[in-house]
Scaffold this active site. Structure first.
Site, PDB file in Angstrom:
ATOM      1  N   GLU A 251      32.966  47.472  10.725  1.00 48.92           N
ATOM      2  CA  GLU A 251      32.094  48.164   9.762  1.00 48.92           C
ATOM      3  C   GLU A 251      31.753  49.505  10.398  1.00 48.92           C
ATOM      4  O   GLU A 251      30.937  49.563  11.318  1.00 48.92           O
ATOM      5  CB  GLU A 251      30.859  47.292   9.506  1.00 48.92           C
ATOM      6  CG  GLU A 251      30.280  47.496   8.140  1.00 48.92           C
ATOM      7  CD  GLU A 251      29.281  48.636   8.107  1.00 48.92           C
ATOM      8  OE1 GLU A 251      29.724  49.779   7.862  1.00 48.92           O
ATOM      9  OE2 GLU A 251      28.094  48.389   8.319  1.00 48.92           O
ATOM     10  N   CYS A 285      24.828  53.895   7.222  1.00 49.39           N
ATOM     11  CA  CYS A 285      26.260  54.139   7.010  1.00 49.39           C
ATOM     12  C   CYS A 285      26.580  54.428   5.546  1.00 49.39           C
ATOM     13  O   CYS A 285      27.561  55.103   5.260  1.00 49.39           O
ATOM     14  CB  CYS A 285      27.079  52.983   7.563  1.00 49.39           C
ATOM     15  SG  CYS A 285      26.547  51.409   6.949  1.00 49.39           S
TER      16      CYS A 285
HETATM   17  P1  NAD Z   1      28.675  54.814  18.942  1.00 41.51           P
HETATM   18  O1  NAD Z   1      29.865  54.418  18.197  1.00 41.51           O
HETATM   19  O2  NAD Z   1      28.865  55.419  20.314  1.00 41.51           O
HETATM   20  O3  NAD Z   1      27.728  53.560  19.130  1.00 41.51           O
HETATM   21  C1  NAD Z   1      27.462  52.721  18.050  1.00 41.51           C
HETATM   22  C2  NAD Z   1      27.188  51.359  18.640  1.00 41.51           C
HETATM   23  O4  NAD Z   1      28.361  50.882  19.254  1.00 41.51           O
HETATM   24  C3  NAD Z   1      26.120  51.417  19.722  1.00 41.51           C
HETATM   25  O5  NAD Z   1      25.270  50.321  19.570  1.00 41.51           O
HETATM   26  C4  NAD Z   1      26.902  51.332  21.021  1.00 41.51           C
HETATM   27  O6  NAD Z   1      26.186  50.638  22.005  1.00 41.51           O
HETATM   28  C5  NAD Z   1      28.131  50.560  20.612  1.00 41.51           C
HETATM   29  N1  NAD Z   1      29.303  50.924  21.398  1.00 41.51           N
HETATM   30  C6  NAD Z   1      29.686  52.152  21.821  1.00 41.51           C
HETATM   31  N2  NAD Z   1      30.807  52.080  22.544  1.00 41.51           N
HETATM   32  C7  NAD Z   1      31.159  50.781  22.573  1.00 41.51           C
HETATM   33  C8  NAD Z   1      32.242  50.058  23.153  1.00 41.51           C
HETATM   34  N3  NAD Z   1      33.213  50.661  23.863  1.00 41.51           N
HETATM   35  N4  NAD Z   1      32.276  48.723  22.979  1.00 41.51           N
HETATM   36  C9  NAD Z   1      31.307  48.085  22.259  1.00 41.51           C
HETATM   37  N5  NAD Z   1      30.279  48.708  21.685  1.00 41.51           N
HETATM   38  C10 NAD Z   1      30.213  50.038  21.828  1.00 41.51           C
HETATM   39  O7  NAD Z   1      27.759  55.747  18.087  1.00 41.51           O
HETATM   40  P2  NAD Z   1      26.336  56.401  18.372  1.00 41.51           P
HETATM   41  O8  NAD Z   1      26.469  57.668  19.179  1.00 41.51           O
HETATM   42  O9  NAD Z   1      25.343  55.407  18.805  1.00 41.51           O
HETATM   43  O10 NAD Z   1      26.074  56.812  16.906  1.00 41.51           O
HETATM   44  C11 NAD Z   1      26.813  57.879  16.383  1.00 41.51           C
HETATM   45  C12 NAD Z   1      27.751  57.479  15.311  1.00 41.51           C
HETATM   46  O11 NAD Z   1      27.966  56.091  15.203  1.00 41.51           O
HETATM   47  C13 NAD Z   1      27.218  57.874  13.969  1.00 41.51           C
HETATM   48  O12 NAD Z   1      27.550  59.200  13.679  1.00 41.51           O
HETATM   49  C14 NAD Z   1      27.873  56.913  13.045  1.00 41.51           C
HETATM   50  O13 NAD Z   1      29.125  57.418  12.664  1.00 41.51           O
HETATM   51  C15 NAD Z   1      28.137  55.713  13.853  1.00 41.51           C
HETATM   52  N6  NAD Z   1      27.257  54.598  13.537  1.00 41.51           N
HETATM   53  C16 NAD Z   1      27.549  53.859  12.452  1.00 41.51           C
HETATM   54  C17 NAD Z   1      26.748  52.813  12.125  1.00 41.51           C
HETATM   55  C18 NAD Z   1      27.025  51.983  10.916  1.00 41.51           C
HETATM   56  O14 NAD Z   1      26.111  51.381  10.391  1.00 41.51           O
HETATM   57  N7  NAD Z   1      28.283  51.893  10.494  1.00 41.51           N
HETATM   58  C19 NAD Z   1      25.643  52.513  12.899  1.00 41.51           C
HETATM   59  C20 NAD Z   1      25.363  53.288  14.032  1.00 41.51           C
HETATM   60  C21 NAD Z   1      26.206  54.331  14.343  1.00 41.51           C
END
Ligand code: NAD
Length: 480
Positions: A251, A285
């Site tokens: 997602e 999202c």
């Molecule tokens: P990110 O992708 O770095 O992190 C999102 C989540 O994923 C965090 O909880 C992080 O701990 C986890 N994560 C990051 N790298 C990971 C890995 N290698 N393995 C497992 N988990 C991992 O994003 P962010 O900087 O926290 O947020 C920025 C972007 O993330 C936003 O611009 C948005 O696009 C996206 N986002 C989407 C949703 C959603 O509901 N789809 C939610 C939060 C963030």
């Protein structure tokens, strides 16, 4: 309940610090102060969690669906009873207005109830055979232990979808919740523990996300992955899953288009969309983002939308009357500011907002930009913040072309009084979800998920259980 000094791991039925004693500070986004600390799991803790989740699966997969249902319903009731306290923890760590945190917690209880009930209906099939002495049956069986990775924007809402569907299907789970917002998901899991979930069935860890996924995804014990987060990380994890033949649900991000045609109730649409845009400071999202407005009503829509944006009270989510809190962390604040600045430099007009508020806490003004060129980064990358992008279009065809221009395909919205235009939108929009004339997404009983770069699989509705089930076919010929 005040913010916990130490948010602990939950492994094999016990709340405990990490073996190394390492912790990560938890920051209050409204004032940048330290709220408490969260335990940082290392490989030794993860190995214990893996052993526990395997043991948990052996117990839970053999527990009758009716007993699983009763326990889950009890957990849902505990969440309801504790909702006010849990919501305060969530607002302190995440920033959203308290009323939104309360709604998120109460809807989590409804979602647990719904999946608990649905778990009693994971029917198989009897398939007509080609001979009288043959019986053919397909069974639905729990897939095995799950590893779930959840983000900070809905600290409970994102966990509860994965947790409830997994438990209802008979799976055990390791949740890696977000390190920015660890306290409220721990309270969600506490409700299940207090309701009597057997040790090992639910395990909760925090730490270095890449290290945790790098250890859990390839591990033989884990049978499916569910991730919510950015498209970039989703693609890395999906590749890792492919390498190890693990099923997965992704997602990911979105860039939701909102098509507003001239026959729509313009004022109501503008008010509804402005309130939806700034919910959770736009960190949603399916947040409405690219507004594609028919030229004749463009000025009227933008005026009404911006006047609502200007009235939104921004502040500490725990203060009564706050409508929009800060964004979650400094990284998010920087990212939103840069995207807005770049858009203005490339010719977009700033209608309202566009600046950080104050210099303590990660507050950003509710912002409206108009006429950003489609080449601007903000028109292509998910802003994930309180920014609305207004663009005039000549009609529905032009709106659909722009809506479908990006590889994202999560949420989309449309406003029109014409049944014909609504039908055309439904047929032609490329997204996992479309809501016409209202905001109707994310209820427990309806599908929730995206296509293309927004990921795959659904986390709502009856189909959500499929991610946690295997189909087993048995054919049995009776010997005379
Ligand atoms: P990110 O992708 O770095 O992190 C999102 C989540 O994923 C965090 O909880 C992080 O701990 C986890 N994560 C990051 N790298 C990971 C890995 N290698 N393995 C497992 N988990 C991992 O994003 P962010 O900087 O926290 O947020 C920025 C972007 O993330 C936003 O611009 C948005 O696009 C996206 N986002 C989407 C949703 C959603 O509901 N789809 C939610 C939060 C963030």
């Amino acid at each position: 309940m005040s913010y916990p000094e130490n948010v602990l791991l939950h492994i094999d039925g016990k709340w405990r610090p990490s073996a190394s004693g390492k912790t990560i500070p938890v920051i209050n986004p409204a004032n940048e102060g330290i709220l408490g600390h969260v335990a940082h799991a290392d490989v030794a803790d993860l190995d214990e969690a893996l052993a526990a989740v395997g043991k948990g699966f052996a117990i839970w997969s053999k527990t009758a669906a009716f007993d699983r249902y009763k326990l889950m319903r009890n957990a849902a009731d505990l969440v309801r009873q504790r909702a006010n306290e849990i919501a305060r923890i969530m607002t302190a760590e995440q920033g959203k207005a308290l009323v939104e945190a309360q709604m998120e917690t109460l809807s989590a209880a409804d979602l647990i109830d719904w999946f608990a009930e649905e778990g009693r209906r994971t029917y198989g099939r009897s398939i007509p055979a080609r001979a009288a002495n043959i019986g053919q049956v397909s069974y639905k069986e729990p897939i095995g232990p799950v590893a779930a990775f959840t983000p900070w924007n809905f600290p409970i809402g994102q966990v509860v979808r994965k947790l409830s569907a997994a438990l209802a299907s008979g799976c055990s789970i390791i949740v890696k919740a977000a390190e920015d917002t660890p306290g409220s998901p721990a309270e969600l899991i506490r409700a299940f523990v207090d309701a009597g979930i057997p040790a090992g069935v639910i395990n909760l860890v925090y730490g270095n996300p890449a290290q945790i996924s790098g250890h859990l995804v390839p591990h033989q014990t884990v049978r499916t992955i569910s991730f919510t987060g950015s498209t970039a990380v989703g693609k890395q994890l999906a590749a890792l899953c492919g390498q190890h033949m693990k099923r997965s649900t992704m997602e990911l991000g979105g860039h939701a288009p909102v098509i507003v045609l001239k026959d729509a109730p313009v004022q109501q649409a503008a008010e509804l969309m402005a309130r939806s845009k700034y919910r959770n400071a736009g960190q949603v999202c399916v947040s409405p983002t690219r507004f594609l407005i028919e030229e004749d009503i463009y000025d009227e829509f933008v005026d009404r939308f911006s006047s609502v944006a200007k009235t939104i009270k921004v502040g500490d989510g725990l203060v009564e009357g706050t409508v929009m809190g800060p964004v979650v962390n400094e990284r998010r604040l920087q990212s939103v500011s840069t995207l807005v600045q770049e858009a203005v430099q490339s010719g977009a007009k700033l209608v309202t907002g566009g600046k950080r508020i104050g210099n303590s806490g990660y507050f950003y003004e509710p912002t409206v930009l108009s006429n950003a060129p489609v080449s601007a980064r903000i028109m292509n990358d998910e802003p994930f913040g309180p920014v609305a992008l207004m663009m005039p279009v000549s009609g529905l065809d032009a709106a659909l072309d722009e809506a479908n221009r990006l590889d994202y395909g999560l949420g989309a919205f449309g406003f029109t009084r014409s049944a014909e235009s609504a039908a055309k939108m439904s047929r032609n929009i490329r997204s996992g979800m479309l809501s016409i004339n209202h905001f109707g997404l994310a209820l427990p009983e309806v599908p929730f998920g995206g296509i293309n770069d927004s990921g795959y699989g659904t986390e709502g509705g009856a189909d959500a259980l499929e991610a946690y089930l295997n189909t087993k076919f048995v054919t049995h010929m009776q010997i005379e």
